[in-house]
Motif scaffolding. Structure first.
Motif, PDB file in Angstrom:
ATOM      1  N   GLU A 212      -8.803   0.882  -4.722  1.00  0.00           N
ATOM      2  CA  GLU A 212      -9.001   2.060  -4.350  1.00  0.00           C
ATOM      3  C   GLU A 212      -8.134   2.201  -3.345  1.00  0.00           C
ATOM      4  N   SER A 213      -8.520   3.868  -2.552  1.00  0.00           N
ATOM      5  CA  SER A 213      -7.120   4.656  -1.522  1.00  0.00           C
ATOM      6  C   SER A 213      -7.729   4.078   0.188  1.00  0.00           C
ATOM      7  N   TYR A 214      -6.244   3.843   0.204  1.00  0.00           N
ATOM      8  CA  TYR A 214      -7.002   3.092   2.281  1.00  0.00           C
ATOM      9  C   TYR A 214      -6.374   4.466   2.973  1.00  0.00           C
ATOM     10  N   MET A 215      -6.677   5.376   2.195  1.00  0.00           N
ATOM     11  CA  MET A 215      -6.045   7.293   2.481  1.00  0.00           C
ATOM     12  C   MET A 215      -7.966   7.762   2.633  1.00  0.00           C
ATOM     13  N   ALA A 216      -9.052   6.934   2.437  1.00  0.00           N
ATOM     14  CA  ALA A 216     -10.172   7.722   2.595  1.00  0.00           C
ATOM     15  C   ALA A 216     -10.775   7.350   2.976  1.00  0.00           C
ATOM     16  N   SER A 217     -11.487   8.645   3.440  1.00  0.00           N
ATOM     17  CA  SER A 217     -12.299   8.753   5.559  1.00  0.00           C
ATOM     18  C   SER A 217     -12.611   7.550   5.600  1.00  0.00           C
ATOM     19  N   TYR A 218     -13.161   7.045   4.511  1.00  0.00           N
ATOM     20  CA  TYR A 218     -13.829   4.926   5.650  1.00  0.00           C
ATOM     21  C   TYR A 218     -13.275   4.635   5.511  1.00  0.00           C
ATOM     22  N   TRP A 219     -11.480   4.479   5.539  1.00  0.00           N
ATOM     23  CA  TRP A 219     -10.380   3.839   5.552  1.00  0.00           C
ATOM     24  C   TRP A 219      -9.571   4.302   6.692  1.00  0.00           C
TER      25      TRP A 219
ATOM     26  N   GLY B  63      -9.745  -0.087  17.401  1.00  0.00           N
ATOM     27  CA  GLY B  63      -8.328   0.014  18.141  1.00  0.00           C
ATOM     28  C   GLY B  63      -7.055  -0.696  17.965  1.00  0.00           C
ATOM     29  N   GLY B  64      -7.002  -1.726  17.609  1.00  0.00           N
ATOM     30  CA  GLY B  64      -6.179  -2.281  17.413  1.00  0.00           C
ATOM     31  C   GLY B  64      -6.038  -3.377  18.286  1.00  0.00           C
ATOM     32  N   ALA B  65      -7.218  -3.902  18.852  1.00  0.00           N
ATOM     33  CA  ALA B  65      -7.329  -5.027  19.479  1.00  0.00           C
ATOM     34  C   ALA B  65      -7.222  -6.153  18.603  1.00  0.00           C
ATOM     35  N   SER B  66      -7.726  -6.204  17.166  1.00  0.00           N
ATOM     36  CA  SER B  66      -7.408  -7.361  16.281  1.00  0.00           C
ATOM     37  C   SER B  66      -7.161  -6.796  15.336  1.00  0.00           C
ATOM     38  N   ILE B  67      -6.791  -7.403  14.593  1.00  0.00           N
ATOM     39  CA  ILE B  67      -6.079  -6.949  12.778  1.00  0.00           C
ATOM     40  C   ILE B  67      -7.789  -8.190  11.837  1.00  0.00           C
ATOM     41  N   ASP B  68      -8.177  -7.222  10.967  1.00  0.00           N
ATOM     42  CA  ASP B  68      -9.858  -7.530  11.109  1.00  0.00           C
ATOM     43  C   ASP B  68      -9.662  -6.948   9.388  1.00  0.00           C
ATOM     44  N   HIS B  69      -8.578  -6.678   8.448  1.00  0.00           N
ATOM     45  CA  HIS B  69      -8.422  -6.380   7.018  1.00  0.00           C
ATOM     46  C   HIS B  69      -7.389  -6.314   6.463  1.00  0.00           C
ATOM     47  N   VAL B  70      -7.113  -6.770   5.337  1.00  0.00           N
ATOM     48  CA  VAL B  70      -5.632  -6.456   4.805  1.00  0.00           C
ATOM     49  C   VAL B  70      -6.240  -6.131   2.851  1.00  0.00           C
ATOM     50  N   GLY B  71      -4.804  -5.635   2.910  1.00  0.00           N
ATOM     51  CA  GLY B  71      -5.126  -5.082   0.788  1.00  0.00           C
ATOM     52  C   GLY B  71      -3.663  -4.620   1.048  1.00  0.00           C
ATOM     53  N   ILE B  72      -3.119  -4.859  -0.242  1.00  0.00           N
ATOM     54  CA  ILE B  72      -2.180  -4.620  -0.829  1.00  0.00           C
ATOM     55  C   ILE B  72      -1.903  -3.409  -1.613  1.00  0.00           C
ATOM     56  N   VAL B  73      -0.888  -2.537  -1.347  1.00  0.00           N
ATOM     57  CA  VAL B  73      -0.490  -1.461  -1.688  1.00  0.00           C
ATOM     58  C   VAL B  73      -0.059  -1.820  -3.265  1.00  0.00           C
ATOM     59  N   VAL B  74      -0.720  -0.611  -4.098  1.00  0.00           N
ATOM     60  CA  VAL B  74      -0.793  -0.961  -5.432  1.00  0.00           C
ATOM     61  C   VAL B  74       0.126  -0.325  -6.576  1.00  0.00           C
ATOM     62  N   SER B  75       0.474   1.648  -5.659  1.00  0.00           N
ATOM     63  CA  SER B  75       0.770   2.169  -6.134  1.00  0.00           C
ATOM     64  C   SER B  75       1.372   3.184  -6.024  1.00  0.00           C
ATOM     65  N   GLY B  76       2.063   4.078  -5.986  1.00  0.00           N
ATOM     66  CA  GLY B  76       2.048   5.514  -4.671  1.00  0.00           C
ATOM     67  C   GLY B  76       1.713   6.775  -4.634  1.00  0.00           C
ATOM     68  N   ASP B  77       0.196   6.521  -4.843  1.00  0.00           N
ATOM     69  CA  ASP B  77      -0.900   7.263  -4.681  1.00  0.00           C
ATOM     70  C   ASP B  77      -1.435   6.733  -3.436  1.00  0.00           C
ATOM     71  N   ASN B  78      -0.848   6.477  -3.090  1.00  0.00           N
ATOM     72  CA  ASN B  78      -2.461   5.299  -1.451  1.00  0.00           C
ATOM     73  C   ASN B  78      -3.452   4.633  -2.346  1.00  0.00           C
TER      74      ASN B  78
END
Length: 202
Positions: free
Chosen positions: A181-188, A153-168
Motif C-alpha cells: 500500500e501507499s504510505y502517503m495515503a491519507s490514513y497513513w 505525535g512521536g511519543a512512541s513508534i507504533d508501526h513499521v513498513g518496508i519501502v518497496v518502490s519509488g512511488d511511495n
C-alpha cells in the motif's frame, strides 16, 4: 817451482768455492712476491679482503601486488532479493508478536525479510528498529528503507513498513494482513514519524 806456481791457482779456486757456497743459502726474505699478488699472514685475511658483489633482485616499476577487485569496491546487495521475498509474504495473516514464516506483526515482518534475504539481524520491535539505523529525509528514501509511524505525535513508534518502490509504496503487516500500500495515503501520511536506511541496495 811447480808448487809455487800452482798456489795462486789453488788459492783462487778455494776462494771461488768459498764465495759460491757462502751465497748458496737462500732466505725466505730474499724471495720477492710475484708482481700483482700480495702475500698475507693467513688465508682468512685474504678472504675477508675479497669484495663479492651481492645479487639484488630487480623489481619492475609496474610489478604491484595484485588486489582483488571485490576488495576495492563497496559490496552492495541486490534489491530484488528483498522485494521478491517480501512479495511472497503478501496475503499472510497479521498476528501480534508473530515473526513468521506464516504470520507476522509489523516489525516481525521487517526482521524476517532482512534476516532471510541478507542474513542481517534487525532489532525485534519497531521502536528499536527506528533507533538502530540512520534516518533519512522523505526526499532521500530508497527501496529497502524502513518507514515508521507514530499514533501519538512521536511519543512512541507504533508501526513499521518496508519501502518497496519509488512511488511511495510499502509492504507492511497490519490488521488486514501483509499487504502492499501507499504510505502517503491519507490514513497513513499524518502518522509518519520518519524513515531509516538499513543497508545499501542496488
Amino acid at each position: 817451482m811447480k808448487i809455487k806456481s800452482a798456489l795462486p791457482i789453488l788459492l783462487f779456486f778455494t776462494t771461488f768455492l768459498a764465495i759460491f757456497f757462502g751465497q748458496s743459502t737462500i732466505s725466505a726474505d730474499s724471495i720477492k712476491p710475484i708482481q700483482g699478488i700480495q702475500t698475507t699472514v693467513n688465508h682468512k685475511d685474504c678472504l675477508a679482503s675479497l669484495s663479492i658483489p651481492k645479487k639484488t633482485q630487480q623489481i619492475k616499476a609496474d610489478s604491484k601486488p595484485e588486489v582483488s577487485e571485490t576488495s576495492t569496491k563497496k559490496a552492495t546487495k541486490s534489491y530484488s532479493t528483498l522485494i521478491n521475498l517480501a512479495r511472497k509474504q503478501l496475503g499472510k495473516n497479521y498476528v501480534w508478536g508473530a515473526v513468521g514464516p506464516d504470520t507476522f506483526d509489523c516489525s516481525g515482518l521487517t526482521q524476517y525479510l532482512f534476516d532471510n534475504a541478507y542474513n542481517k539481524t534487525l532489532p525485534r520491535t519497531a521502536a528499536a528498529q527506528y533507533a538502530a539505523f540512520d534516518h533519512v529525509s522523505h526526499d532521500n528514501v530508497k527501496p529497502g528503507d524502513l518507514v515508521f509511524f507514530s499514533y501519538n505525535g512521536g511519543a512512541s513508534i507504533d508501526h513499521v513498513g518496508i519501502v518497496v518502490s519509488g512511488d511511495n509504496q510499502m509492504i507492511d503487516a497490519q490488521d488486514r494482513g501483509v499487504i502492499k500500500e501507499s504510505y502517503m495515503a491519507s490514513y497513513w501520511k499524518p502518522y509518519i514519524a520518519g524513515y531509516a536506511h538499513v543497508m545499501d541496495l542496488k
